[in-house]
Design a protein around this motif. Structure first.
Motif, short mmCIF file in Angstrom:
data_model
loop_
_atom_site.label_atom_id
_atom_site.label_comp_id
_atom_site.label_asym_id
_atom_site.label_seq_id
_atom_site.Cartn_x
_atom_site.Cartn_y
_atom_site.Cartn_z
N PHE A 38 30.25 58.96 33.33
CA PHE A 38 29.53 57.71 32.80
C PHE A 38 29.89 56.94 32.17
CE2 PHE A 38 25.62 55.39 30.79
CZ PHE A 38 25.40 54.83 31.88
N SER B 201 32.50 54.68 34.10
CA SER B 201 32.18 54.29 34.96
C SER B 201 31.56 52.70 34.36
CB SER B 201 30.75 55.42 35.85
OG SER B 201 31.61 55.85 36.69
N PHE B 202 30.89 52.63 33.70
CA PHE B 202 30.14 51.82 32.81
C PHE B 202 30.56 51.12 31.36
CE2 PHE B 202 26.65 54.16 35.79
CZ PHE B 202 27.21 53.21 36.51
N ASP C 257 26.47 54.67 41.45
CA ASP C 257 26.97 53.34 40.60
C ASP C 257 26.32 52.03 41.32
OD1 ASP C 257 28.56 54.84 39.79
OD2 ASP C 257 30.87 54.24 39.86
N HIS D 113 23.90 50.70 38.37
CA HIS D 113 23.84 49.34 37.32
C HIS D 113 23.05 48.78 37.67
CE1 HIS D 113 26.54 46.47 36.23
NE2 HIS D 113 25.98 45.45 37.65
#
Length: 334
Positions: free
Chosen positions: A21, A24-25, A110, A114
């Motif tokens: 996580f 990815s962000f 994702d 998001h």
């Protein structure tokens, strides 16, 4: 606030998920991760989090249970639940109680996650903006009420002087010396005084402060009869009060309620009624006072019964301010 400063807390007991996580962000949001609900709670206590994401299946607790446990202490952050299995009952319960904003199945997509975070943050901002506007509106309303209260007090001072002069004119026998002018001045002054009194009652009643005072209904009702019957001495009152116990209540609001009802009983008598009468019965018990006020005046039309407690409602036969019974209802509610 830019999207990079949106603070997201992700709670999961699997380290791999936390790392994935964050990878990815981390460039899109300010990411905080916790390996347990307890660690997540510590972060909430020290960081102003906007969006919380929690895994449903964790040791010692579930995501739904965690969200419920913080609903009072941290009501603002928007909650997203991650679940790797379908627990319809738990999800339905959480959604119905407002504990989660959205749920997403694992492994997550994702783009979907998001978009969910962005929408959750928009919901967070809307909640905060609404609260700020409500606070601002309450402040403005309080300032307006204080202004009205102050102006009403300022108006009463010269008005009382005018009414005092009229009474002096009556005492000196000059009331009829200028035709109907003194009578017109007295009528307008009394009407203005009535509106000011109702405005002051409305302001005081809108405050939430309660006044717990020992109340003697015999003295209170007699004082109110003397106060409101000055304009009509012809209406007799039959007062029956049974009070053998001490009664403690909100003196101001009880006085407002009784005063308005007694005033109406006098004001709305039938002009041609030869046997005008107002009956007031009070029975005081240990924990309640039963009060009944009735008269043989003009009464209220049936079609108006559902409207008489509305602010500024006036019937064609009753020429009041439309505030009296509204204030009575508000005082009763408080």
């Amino acid at each position: 606030m830019s999207i990079s400063t949106v603070r997201v807390l992700y709670i999961d007991d699997e380290e791999n998920n936390l790392q994935a996580f964050k990878a990815s962000f981390r460039r899109q949001y300010e990411i905080y991760t916790a390996i347990s609900a307890i660690e997540g709670l510590r972060i909430l206590e020290n960081v102003d989090i906007h969006v919380i994401i929690a895994d449903q299946k964790m040791p010692n607790t579930t995501g739904v249970e965690f969200f419920k446990s913080i609903s009072n202490t941290f009501p603002d952050p928007i909650r997203i639940l991650l679940t790797g299995y379908t627990d319809i009952e738990a999800l339905a319960d959480a959604i119905n109680h407002g504990d989660i904003y959205r749920y997403i199945t694992k492994p997550w997509n994702d783009l979907e996650l998001h978009n969910s975070i962005k929408n959750a943050y928009d919901a967070y901002r809307s909640k905060i903006d609404l609260r700020n506007k409500i606070t601002e509106l309450q402040k403005t309303n309080d300032e307006l009420n204080r202004f009205i209260y102050s102006i009403s007090h300022e108006l009463r001072a010269p008005l009382v002087s005018v009414i005092g002069i009229i009474n002096l004119v009556k005492m000196e026998g000059l009331y009829q010396s200028s035709g109907e002018y003194w009578g017109l001045i007295e009528t307008c002054s009394n009407k203005l005084d009535y509106y000011i009194q109702k405005t002051l009652q409305y302001y005081k009643n809108s405050k939430n402060l309660l006044d717990h005072t020992e109340i003697n209904f015999k003295e209170l009702i007699q004082d109110l009869i003397d106060l409101y019957s000055y304009a009509d001495k012809d209406t007799p009152f039959n007062v029956n009060i049974k009070q053998d116990v001490v009664f403690v209540g909100d003196m101001f609001r009880i006085e407002v309620i009784l005063g308005n009802l007694i005033s109406n009983a006098i004001k709305y008598q039938k002009s041609g009624e030869p046997n005008k009468t107002v009956n007031i019965d009070v029975e005081v018990r240990d924990y309640e006072a039963l009060i009944n006020i009735n008269d043989n005046g003009m009464g209220i039309l049936k079609e108006h019964l559902e409207k008489i407690f509305m602010q500024f409602f006036k019937s064609k036969t009753h020429h009041g301010s439309g505030l009296g019974l509204f204030i009575v209802k508000e005082a009763l509610n408080k």
